[in-house]
Write an enzyme that holds these catalytic residues in place. Structure first.
Site, PDB file in Angstrom:
ATOM      1  N   LEU A 156      35.184  14.950  16.557  1.00 43.41           N
ATOM      2  CA  LEU A 156      36.582  15.227  16.865  1.00 43.41           C
ATOM      3  C   LEU A 156      36.747  16.447  17.761  1.00 43.41           C
ATOM      4  O   LEU A 156      37.722  16.536  18.515  1.00 43.41           O
ATOM      5  CB  LEU A 156      37.378  15.416  15.571  1.00 43.41           C
ATOM      6  CG  LEU A 156      37.454  14.187  14.656  1.00 43.41           C
ATOM      7  CD1 LEU A 156      38.351  14.468  13.462  1.00 43.41           C
ATOM      8  CD2 LEU A 156      37.937  12.965  15.410  1.00 43.41           C
TER       9      LEU A 156
ATOM     10  N   SER B  44      42.765  17.970   7.119  1.00 38.38           N
ATOM     11  CA  SER B  44      42.381  16.629   6.685  1.00 38.38           C
ATOM     12  C   SER B  44      43.389  16.172   5.643  1.00 38.38           C
ATOM     13  O   SER B  44      44.027  16.996   4.979  1.00 38.38           O
ATOM     14  CB  SER B  44      40.983  16.640   6.067  1.00 38.38           C
ATOM     15  OG  SER B  44      40.700  15.433   5.385  1.00 38.38           O
TER      16      SER B  44
ATOM     17  N   TYR C 219      35.046  20.416  -0.024  1.00 38.83           N
ATOM     18  CA  TYR C 219      35.679  19.961   1.219  1.00 38.83           C
ATOM     19  C   TYR C 219      37.189  19.863   1.043  1.00 38.83           C
ATOM     20  O   TYR C 219      37.960  20.353   1.874  1.00 38.83           O
ATOM     21  CB  TYR C 219      35.101  18.610   1.627  1.00 38.83           C
ATOM     22  CG  TYR C 219      35.680  18.053   2.915  1.00 38.83           C
ATOM     23  CD1 TYR C 219      35.216  18.500   4.143  1.00 38.83           C
ATOM     24  CD2 TYR C 219      36.695  17.087   2.901  1.00 38.83           C
ATOM     25  CE1 TYR C 219      35.750  17.997   5.332  1.00 38.83           C
ATOM     26  CE2 TYR C 219      37.227  16.585   4.068  1.00 38.83           C
ATOM     27  CZ  TYR C 219      36.741  17.043   5.276  1.00 38.83           C
ATOM     28  OH  TYR C 219      37.273  16.549   6.450  1.00 38.83           O
TER      29      TYR C 219
ATOM     30  N   LYS D  29      40.039  22.259   3.031  1.00 41.92           N
ATOM     31  CA  LYS D  29      41.044  21.711   3.927  1.00 41.92           C
ATOM     32  C   LYS D  29      42.459  22.036   3.454  1.00 41.92           C
ATOM     33  O   LYS D  29      43.374  22.197   4.265  1.00 41.92           O
ATOM     34  CB  LYS D  29      40.854  20.199   4.060  1.00 41.92           C
ATOM     35  CG  LYS D  29      39.571  19.809   4.793  1.00 41.92           C
ATOM     36  CD  LYS D  29      39.502  20.423   6.180  1.00 41.92           C
ATOM     37  CE  LYS D  29      38.273  19.975   6.944  1.00 41.92           C
ATOM     38  NZ  LYS D  29      38.200  20.550   8.315  1.00 41.92           N
TER      39      LYS D  29
ATOM     40  N   ILE E 210      38.108   8.926   9.995  1.00 40.78           N
ATOM     41  CA  ILE E 210      37.847   8.629  11.402  1.00 40.78           C
ATOM     42  C   ILE E 210      36.352   8.370  11.586  1.00 40.78           C
ATOM     43  O   ILE E 210      35.518   9.016  10.948  1.00 40.78           O
ATOM     44  CB  ILE E 210      38.281   9.810  12.307  1.00 40.78           C
ATOM     45  CG1 ILE E 210      39.728  10.229  11.992  1.00 40.78           C
ATOM     46  CG2 ILE E 210      38.133   9.432  13.770  1.00 40.78           C
ATOM     47  CD1 ILE E 210      40.791   9.233  12.343  1.00 40.78           C
TER      48      ILE E 210
ATOM     49  N   THR F  44      33.505   9.278  12.928  1.00 36.29           N
ATOM     50  CA  THR F  44      32.810  10.377  13.589  1.00 36.29           C
ATOM     51  C   THR F  44      31.348  10.367  13.151  1.00 36.29           C
ATOM     52  O   THR F  44      30.988   9.661  12.203  1.00 36.29           O
ATOM     53  CB  THR F  44      33.445  11.724  13.192  1.00 36.29           C
ATOM     54  OG1 THR F  44      33.254  11.928  11.778  1.00 36.29           O
ATOM     55  CG2 THR F  44      34.927  11.736  13.516  1.00 36.29           C
TER      56      THR F  44
END
Length: 305
Positions: free
Chosen positions: A62, A194, A209, A213, A242, A244
């Site tokens: 991204l 996110s 995580y 975020k 997404i 990625t």
């Protein structure tokens, strides 16, 4: 009928007087950054003519998509900051393609570790000094960390994620904001959050995580309030799942996540990286000049259920 005409006339007068007052008060309008050339090309307030940008995590994923978005919108230069000593194949291909695109800005790569505050401050200062300005920052560097039940996380695992996703994002925004203030340039800072910062991800145990975020989203709000007086806007962007390199690696190890993540979206699929280019361009440009302190969700309807 007469009442309707009178109302319309009053509204028109109000609009004219409002615009005039904005000009008189010195508030920056989107048109102040526009140029006749860009207007002819049809980009209008979305144009990033002559802007200087930094994108952390810009080597791939991204971050690289953000760099492409800013470059194709006319930025003078986008500096991609990332950990590897040399950029990867994806970055090199992107740079070659941009070089063939008329009106696109150049792409530069700089090795940097967002966890090193002093080095990052120095690097961004050097970039701003060289270019004579700093306009845009996209803080996209981030890691997922280990996926495991919350009862099993170690201190080291927490620190690893927070160092990049929390401290690194702040250090990036701080470094850019200092240079925007130094050169008195109106700025836009985009922090990559996110949907994991607003909801718990189903069947995906990544507590560090998620919490990092959530902190990023709040960080954007606080910085937006503090920096508004300096004409610096700060927003967070919260994508859903997404495709990625990071998510691809997770799916390779746990194939069942492909179905789990897709089924939660009302569009029944993962997003494509290029589907974020439009919102990044909007947030970076004068088209979003009244948007600050917001968290923009782009998730294919994942959080709409």
């Amino acid at each position: 009928m007469l009442k309707s005409i009178t109302s319309c006339s009053s509204l028109a007068i109000l609009r004219r007087s409002h615009v005039s007052s904005i000009y008189r008060s010195g508030v920056r309008l989107a048109s102040l950054h526009s140029t006749p050339a860009i207007k002819r090309e049809g980009l209008g307030d979305f144009a990033l003519t002559d802007r200087v940008a930094i994108v952390t995590g810009g080597n791939r994923g991204l971050g690289l998509e953000a760099a492409l978005a800013l470059s194709t919108a006319g930025s003078r230069v986008v500096y991609c900051l990332d950990l590897p000593e040399k950029p990867g194949e994806d970055w090199n291909v992107a740079r070659q393609n941009l070089a063939k695109l008329e009106g696109a800005g150049r792409l530069e790569y700089v090795t940097n570790d967002v966890r090193d505050q002093k080095k990052l401050l120095q690097t961004v200062e050097e970039i701003a000094t060289k270019e004579g300005r700093m306009d845009i920052c996209v803080a996209a560097a981030g890691i997922a960390g280990a996926a495991r039940p919350c009862l099993e996380y170690t201190e080291e695992e927490l620190e690893e994620v927070y160092a990049v996703n929390l401290k690194g994002v702040f250090f990036s925004a701080q470094a850019a904001a200092r240079q925007m203030h130094r050169f008195q340039t109106p700025g836009s800072i985009i922090l990559l959050g996110s949907i994991a910062g607003s909801i718990a991800l189903k069947h995906t145990p990544v507590l560090p995580y998620n919490t990092s975020k959530a902190a990023v989203i709040q960080m954007a709000r606080v910085m937006a309030c503090e920096l508004a007086q300096n004409n610096i806007r700060v927003n967070s962007l919260s994508p859903g799942y997404i495709e990625t390199p990071m998510t691809t690696a997770i799916i390779s190890a746990r194939p069942e996540y492909q179905a789990i993540w897709s089924e939660q979206s009302v569009m029944n699929r993962l997003g494509k990286p290029h589907e974020l280019r439009g919102i990044i361009t909007w947030l970076a440009s004068d088209a979003s000049s009244f948007c600050t302190g917001s968290n923009i969700v782009v998730d294919g309807g994942y959080t709409a259920w």
